[in-house]
Design an enzyme around this catalytic site. Structure first.
Site, mmCIF file in Angstrom:
data_model
loop_
_atom_site.group_PDB
_atom_site.id
_atom_site.type_symbol
_atom_site.label_atom_id
_atom_site.label_comp_id
_atom_site.label_asym_id
_atom_site.label_seq_id
_atom_site.Cartn_x
_atom_site.Cartn_y
_atom_site.Cartn_z
ATOM 1 N N PRO A 18 -15.569 105.931 -100.309
ATOM 2 C CA PRO A 18 -15.934 106.265 -101.697
ATOM 3 C C PRO A 18 -16.172 104.986 -102.511
ATOM 4 O O PRO A 18 -15.355 104.085 -102.498
ATOM 5 C CB PRO A 18 -14.700 107.010 -102.217
ATOM 6 C CG PRO A 18 -13.910 107.383 -101.015
ATOM 7 C CD PRO A 18 -14.219 106.368 -99.965
ATOM 8 N N GLU A 19 -17.306 104.921 -103.167
ATOM 9 C CA GLU A 19 -17.607 103.776 -104.031
ATOM 10 C C GLU A 19 -17.430 104.204 -105.483
ATOM 11 O O GLU A 19 -17.094 105.353 -105.763
ATOM 12 C CB GLU A 19 -19.027 103.285 -103.746
ATOM 13 C CG GLU A 19 -19.168 102.812 -102.311
ATOM 14 C CD GLU A 19 -19.972 101.521 -102.182
ATOM 15 O OE1 GLU A 19 -19.923 100.690 -103.100
ATOM 16 O OE2 GLU A 19 -20.658 101.363 -101.156
ATOM 17 N N HIS A 48 -4.709 116.951 -93.270
ATOM 18 C CA HIS A 48 -4.598 115.663 -93.957
ATOM 19 C C HIS A 48 -4.342 115.798 -95.450
ATOM 20 O O HIS A 48 -4.598 114.874 -96.199
ATOM 21 C CB HIS A 48 -5.849 114.838 -93.687
ATOM 22 C CG HIS A 48 -6.109 114.634 -92.230
ATOM 23 N ND1 HIS A 48 -5.276 113.864 -91.424
ATOM 24 C CD2 HIS A 48 -7.071 115.124 -91.407
ATOM 25 C CE1 HIS A 48 -5.728 113.885 -90.178
ATOM 26 N NE2 HIS A 48 -6.817 114.640 -90.145
ATOM 27 N N ARG A 80 -7.644 108.997 -92.978
ATOM 28 C CA ARG A 80 -7.319 107.663 -92.460
ATOM 29 C C ARG A 80 -6.137 107.012 -93.186
ATOM 30 O O ARG A 80 -5.659 105.958 -92.784
ATOM 31 C CB ARG A 80 -8.559 106.775 -92.521
ATOM 32 C CG ARG A 80 -9.657 107.331 -91.607
ATOM 33 C CD ARG A 80 -10.864 106.443 -91.561
ATOM 34 N NE ARG A 80 -10.564 105.123 -91.009
ATOM 35 C CZ ARG A 80 -11.439 104.127 -90.939
ATOM 36 N NH1 ARG A 80 -12.656 104.303 -91.410
ATOM 37 N NH2 ARG A 80 -11.099 102.969 -90.428
ATOM 38 N N LYS A 131 -21.912 77.253 -106.926
ATOM 39 C CA LYS A 131 -21.397 78.081 -105.819
ATOM 40 C C LYS A 131 -22.422 78.159 -104.694
ATOM 41 O O LYS A 131 -23.570 78.517 -104.911
ATOM 42 C CB LYS A 131 -21.092 79.500 -106.325
ATOM 43 C CG LYS A 131 -19.762 79.625 -107.023
ATOM 44 C CD LYS A 131 -19.051 80.915 -106.576
ATOM 45 C CE LYS A 131 -17.553 80.853 -106.820
ATOM 46 N NZ LYS A 131 -17.149 81.303 -108.120
#
Ligand SMILES: [Zn+2]
Length: 271
Positions: A2-3, A91, A110, A152
């Protein structure tokens, strides 16, 4: 995984069902998540009213009268709302029952997710105290990217995915935003001009907003279903399209590895 848009969609999906409600009971079926779910959670939450649900980065913050539940969906977590009793599935690890008969259930095959409780301020919490700004806030803009990137050598894509720079820009959205801004993912962050960083910041906001909008169409799925909106049906220009033709110039997209993640870009459209 999930983002940010999925987490924001989860927040919006849960809100109308449980905000303002009092917790009747908490059931922990399996406490072994990324960090152990505190055994005291049921006694801490029982009787407390849920005031609102906020989001910070990919954390859901359930604001109760006396403290906050911080939840993270990890790699495979999802939340759903039940309006009637249903037997738990394999789950289903955590469950909150509310005064209106609604049940919030957390499923996570998970078990990389989190359910923690704190009473201190967000700034004092170890998971929240070093986060960069929200991508959709005014604090995040091209000037910030330009200032933080000087000298950077790090690839701009990895720089963009660094939580200290900005939170919640995962792999999919970093790929898409860099394509839309015409910037190659592997270019050193320090070599990109201020003007191009302005384009990039706008592109990040646009792809996330688009994903959140398309997520809105999945909100009905939160009730009495598996609660998994999955990846939103949206137009992806590069992510998952390695070696396919570029939608802009028809040339083949190129796939490379950066920081262990797949990056797809167009060698013609992105410089
Ligand atoms: Zn192209």
């Amino acid at each position: 995984m999930p983002e940010l848009p999925e987490v924001e969609t989860t927040r919006r999906g849960l809100e109308p069902h449980i905000v303002g409600q009092q917790v009747l009971a908490v059931v922990i079926r399996n406490a072994a998540l990324r960090w152990p779910v505190p055994a005291e959670l049921p006694s801490w939450l029982q009787g407390q009213r849920l005031l609102r649900i906020e989001r910070r980065a990919k954390y859901l913050l359930f604001r109760f009268e006396q403290g906050t539940v911080l939840a993270h969906l990890g790699m495979s977590g999802s939340m759903r709302i039940l309006n009637q009793p249903m037997p738990p599935e394999t789950h289903d690890h955590v469950e909150l029952s509310f005064g209106n008969g609604t049940v919030l259930r957390y499923n996570d095959p998970r078990r990389f997710g989190a359910w923690l409780y704190y009473q201190e301020s967000d700034e004092e919490h170890f998971l929240l105290n070093r986060l960069g700004p929200e991508p959709l806030s005014e604090e995040f803009d091209g000037d910030r990217l330009f200032a933080l990137s000087r000298k950077k050598k790090q690839a701009v894509k990895l720089f963009l995915m660094d939580n200290h720079v900005v939170v919640g820009v995962g792999n999919i959205y970093a790929n898409e935003a860099l394509f839309n801004a015409g910037i190659r993912p592997a270019v050193a962050a320090g070599r990109i001009t201020r003007a191009r960083y302005h384009l990039l910041a706008q592109a990040v906001k646009a792809v996330l907003q688009q994903a959140i909008r398309s997520g809105g169409t999945t909100l009905k799925d939160f009730v009495n279903s598996d609660g998994k909106p999955g990846y939103f049906a949206q137009q992806l220009n590069v992510y998952g399209r390695g070696s396919l033709p570029c939608k802009q110039c028809s040339g083949p997209l190129k796939e490379i590895r950066l920081g262990g993640r797949t990056s797809v870009y167009c060698p013609q459209c992105q410089q």
